[in-house]
Design a protein around this motif. Sequence first.
Motif, PDB file in Angstrom:
ATOM      1  N   ASP A 261       6.100   3.243   2.067  1.00 55.33           N
ATOM      2  CA  ASP A 261       4.916   3.906   2.596  1.00 55.33           C
ATOM      3  C   ASP A 261       4.848   5.364   2.158  1.00 55.33           C
ATOM      4  O   ASP A 261       5.868   6.002   1.866  1.00 55.33           O
ATOM      5  CB  ASP A 261       4.918   3.846   4.122  1.00 55.33           C
ATOM      6  CG  ASP A 261       4.999   2.428   4.652  1.00 55.33           C
ATOM      7  OD1 ASP A 261       3.989   1.707   4.542  1.00 55.33           O
ATOM      8  OD2 ASP A 261       6.067   2.044   5.164  1.00 55.33           O
ATOM      9  N   LEU A 262       3.631   5.894   2.153  1.00 54.77           N
ATOM     10  CA  LEU A 262       3.418   7.314   1.925  1.00 54.77           C
ATOM     11  C   LEU A 262       3.897   8.090   3.155  1.00 54.77           C
ATOM     12  O   LEU A 262       4.099   7.509   4.218  1.00 54.77           O
ATOM     13  CB  LEU A 262       1.933   7.576   1.659  1.00 54.77           C
ATOM     14  CG  LEU A 262       1.352   6.953   0.383  1.00 54.77           C
ATOM     15  CD1 LEU A 262      -0.160   7.157   0.333  1.00 54.77           C
ATOM     16  CD2 LEU A 262       2.010   7.522  -0.860  1.00 54.77           C
ATOM     17  N   TYR A 298      -0.634   8.292   8.969  1.00 54.62           N
ATOM     18  CA  TYR A 298      -0.302   8.954   7.712  1.00 54.62           C
ATOM     19  C   TYR A 298      -0.816  10.396   7.711  1.00 54.62           C
ATOM     20  O   TYR A 298      -1.904  10.677   8.212  1.00 54.62           O
ATOM     21  CB  TYR A 298      -0.891   8.191   6.525  1.00 54.62           C
ATOM     22  CG  TYR A 298      -0.295   6.810   6.351  1.00 54.62           C
ATOM     23  CD1 TYR A 298       0.945   6.644   5.764  1.00 54.62           C
ATOM     24  CD2 TYR A 298      -0.982   5.685   6.803  1.00 54.62           C
ATOM     25  CE1 TYR A 298       1.496   5.375   5.615  1.00 54.62           C
ATOM     26  CE2 TYR A 298      -0.430   4.419   6.661  1.00 54.62           C
ATOM     27  CZ  TYR A 298       0.810   4.273   6.062  1.00 54.62           C
ATOM     28  OH  TYR A 298       1.358   3.021   5.936  1.00 54.62           O
ATOM     29  N   PRO A 302      -4.231   8.072   0.601  1.00 54.49           N
ATOM     30  CA  PRO A 302      -3.698   7.945  -0.766  1.00 54.49           C
ATOM     31  C   PRO A 302      -4.402   8.837  -1.780  1.00 54.49           C
ATOM     32  O   PRO A 302      -3.782   9.254  -2.770  1.00 54.49           O
ATOM     33  CB  PRO A 302      -3.918   6.457  -1.082  1.00 54.49           C
ATOM     34  CG  PRO A 302      -3.938   5.786   0.258  1.00 54.49           C
ATOM     35  CD  PRO A 302      -4.567   6.769   1.194  1.00 54.49           C
ATOM     36  N   SER A 303      -5.676   9.140  -1.551  1.00 56.42           N
ATOM     37  CA  SER A 303      -6.418   9.967  -2.506  1.00 56.42           C
ATOM     38  C   SER A 303      -5.885  11.394  -2.587  1.00 56.42           C
ATOM     39  O   SER A 303      -6.182  12.112  -3.539  1.00 56.42           O
ATOM     40  CB  SER A 303      -7.900   9.988  -2.135  1.00 56.42           C
ATOM     41  OG  SER A 303      -8.075  10.502  -0.814  1.00 56.42           O
ATOM     42  N   TYR A 305      -2.821  12.223  -3.004  1.00 57.89           N
ATOM     43  CA  TYR A 305      -1.713  12.276  -3.946  1.00 57.89           C
ATOM     44  C   TYR A 305      -2.176  11.861  -5.343  1.00 57.89           C
ATOM     45  O   TYR A 305      -3.211  11.214  -5.505  1.00 57.89           O
ATOM     46  CB  TYR A 305      -0.576  11.356  -3.488  1.00 57.89           C
ATOM     47  CG  TYR A 305      -0.124  11.604  -2.069  1.00 57.89           C
ATOM     48  CD1 TYR A 305       0.804  12.581  -1.773  1.00 57.89           C
ATOM     49  CD2 TYR A 305      -0.640  10.847  -1.010  1.00 57.89           C
ATOM     50  CE1 TYR A 305       1.217  12.806  -0.462  1.00 57.89           C
ATOM     51  CE2 TYR A 305      -0.230  11.062   0.299  1.00 57.89           C
ATOM     52  CZ  TYR A 305       0.695  12.046   0.562  1.00 57.89           C
ATOM     53  OH  TYR A 305       1.097  12.267   1.857  1.00 57.89           O
ATOM     54  N   SER A 307      -0.774   9.986  -9.061  1.00 56.09           N
ATOM     55  CA  SER A 307       0.219   9.003  -9.485  1.00 56.09           C
ATOM     56  C   SER A 307       1.397   9.698 -10.165  1.00 56.09           C
ATOM     57  O   SER A 307       1.211  10.678 -10.895  1.00 56.09           O
ATOM     58  CB  SER A 307      -0.419   8.006 -10.453  1.00 56.09           C
ATOM     59  OG  SER A 307       0.578   7.172 -11.023  1.00 56.09           O
ATOM     60  N   THR A 323       7.417   5.660  -4.331  1.00 52.20           N
ATOM     61  CA  THR A 323       7.862   4.862  -3.185  1.00 52.20           C
ATOM     62  C   THR A 323       8.797   3.745  -3.638  1.00 52.20           C
ATOM     63  O   THR A 323       8.791   3.325  -4.794  1.00 52.20           O
ATOM     64  CB  THR A 323       6.653   4.248  -2.464  1.00 52.20           C
ATOM     65  OG1 THR A 323       5.904   3.434  -3.387  1.00 52.20           O
ATOM     66  CG2 THR A 323       5.745   5.336  -1.911  1.00 52.20           C
TER      67      THR A 323
END
Length: 704
Positions: A261-262, A298, A302-303, A305, A307, A323
Amino acid sequence: MLTCRTMWRKLAPLARSSSTVCRQNVRRAGLNSGRTPTCVPAAHMSTGPAGGGGGDNLKYAVLVAAASLGSVVYAYQTVKGDQQRYEARLAELASRSQKAASKDPATLSQSEPTAPSPEKPSPPASDAKGATPSKSTEPPPADEPVGETSPEEAATLLAAPVVEQEPSPPSESSPAELTESPPAAVVESEPAAEIPAAEPPEPQPEVVAESAVASTPASSKLPSHTPYLLIGGGTASFAAARSIRARDPGAKVLIVTDEPDLPYMRPPLSKELWFSDDPSVTETLRFKQWNGKERSIYFQPPSFYISPTELDSAANGGVAVLTGKKVVQMDVRGNKIKLDDDTEISYDKCLIATGGVPRNLQVIERAGEEVMKKTTLFRKIEDFKSLDKVSRNIESITIIGGGFLGSELACALGRRSTDSNLEVIQMFPERGNMGKVLPEYLSNWTTEKVKKEGVKVLTEALVKSVTCKNDKLEIQLKDGRLVKTDHIVAAVGLEPNVELAKSAGLEVDSDFGGFRVNAELQARSNIWVAGDAACFYDIRLGRRRVEHHDHAVVSGRLAGENMTGASKPYWHQSMFWSDLGPDVGYEAIGIVDSSLPTVGVFAKATAKDTPRAATEQSGTGIRSESETEDTATSTVAPVTPAPAVQQKDDYGKGVIFYLRDKVVVGIILWNVFNRMPIARKIIKDGEEHADLNEVAKLFNIHED
């Protein structure tokens, strides 16, 4: 070689004269053939009696053999000398290319291909491996990490395999191939699609297929180097990343975590998530705070971070999270780490925020696999999901532990028990809940509050053994009591995760555990530690290790600032809090140990003196997020008369002071919220107070 030539000059005349004698004997044999018996073999000519030419023929044969042997030796030494000179030349060119790479990658890409051209391989050497050139012209695999190799690594790949090989590799990097396709694309890390198929560096990784370069499949996608490396994906790492980016907006930060997980906050796992009415809460991980507002567990979506594969090319930097990868080795001297898939990543500055792992009781560990399958060690998202599912399908659950986590889970599951007929049992060796933190009278009051939530509390319970019989767990206590249950939750503390200490050569504190760091949270000049795993020096309270959310926020933020050059000591006292449902909660700071002398000042609580009201005022359920480093400007108590002393067993709201050598070293605010800067200043001042009742007025606990 000179010796062979000298011998040849001496033996040549003798060989020529011997040859003349041999021809004359042959002529005589031909003229007298009619008188020679047919049964005599031709070989008798050379072994016949003296005077028949046999001795000369023997000398001739010996001389010819010697000459042939000398020729072979001469040819061998000539080839060997050429080979040695060729290898020395290649080594010289390789070392020259590596030096050039460290100064100017562009120069390397221009000079490296043409380096072998001055020396041409001898025909015997090239024939020895005639099939090799066919390998060098094969296109590279799609996942070959050449496109992302740094100039220094490229130089190593170009030079090292050639030196280690037989003298035949000249055919792999012949002048024709080197001039057909310049390797600039390889060194400058351009996309793999643009790399020419016949580039000379391409076959090199095949030669070192057993090395670390080829044994790390993830290296084709991950950056081989990052300026800021954060080990651990918890609160401390996220706080550090946010702090680094605030001070260095273009920073490139890589977080490595073994969780899938983030970064997320852990407190809701034992608090608000259990009170959600959403049946899919285990999937959404969204919850309503006590004030009714909804949020995700969280820290960021996710946006937020980027890649990890895009970190190198990100013009403005960013935060990337890798991860499902565990750091298994740390090379402090080489400034690099190794992942569990053998991928190596180097760094400029590193933060260790590995947190901790839940402890377990030895009697449970020794009980066997069947008991372990029915035991939960609560720490991560997957633990919350698993326990939520288990609690909906069993009849009885037992929580071992009377600390923060055990008491919070007991209250949360107790609320659920009223609807599902779930039996919730909590047992601990202390006389009351939070017995190691709260003074005895307040611990007893808390125990009664937990019982009202539907929990069966067993105090002074020491576990002797655990067995599994008829699909039920039987917990035998040392005083003879026997408890039967379906599942166990072990909430008996946290063990700091210091697995990297051995490979990194970092010091672990023998008293408190955790990585031993200074007041700036440094373990080495470019290595910091934050969160649960840090045993730090508090300039006011001495060496400490703290296992709370707010400490992870504060220490992570400080570590991030110091990683960008702030050089600030740890002085901001972190707080922690615990809620026993939406109506009772407390916040604490400093050293809160029930073995210390305490002074408590209480007042009657009102409707606004609850965790629910506190979140409505601050706007967040994670109360430390509203914390700042501001402190109270004065410790002068307001001139307001204290009300009459309330009844002894009514602890609506109040302040508990913990003393050491008559100095306040810890404070608990019981149902008193948003007053932490005042408590922080009292501890920072470190002064003796003649009347703590007057100090308690600073917190306005007597206001209606």
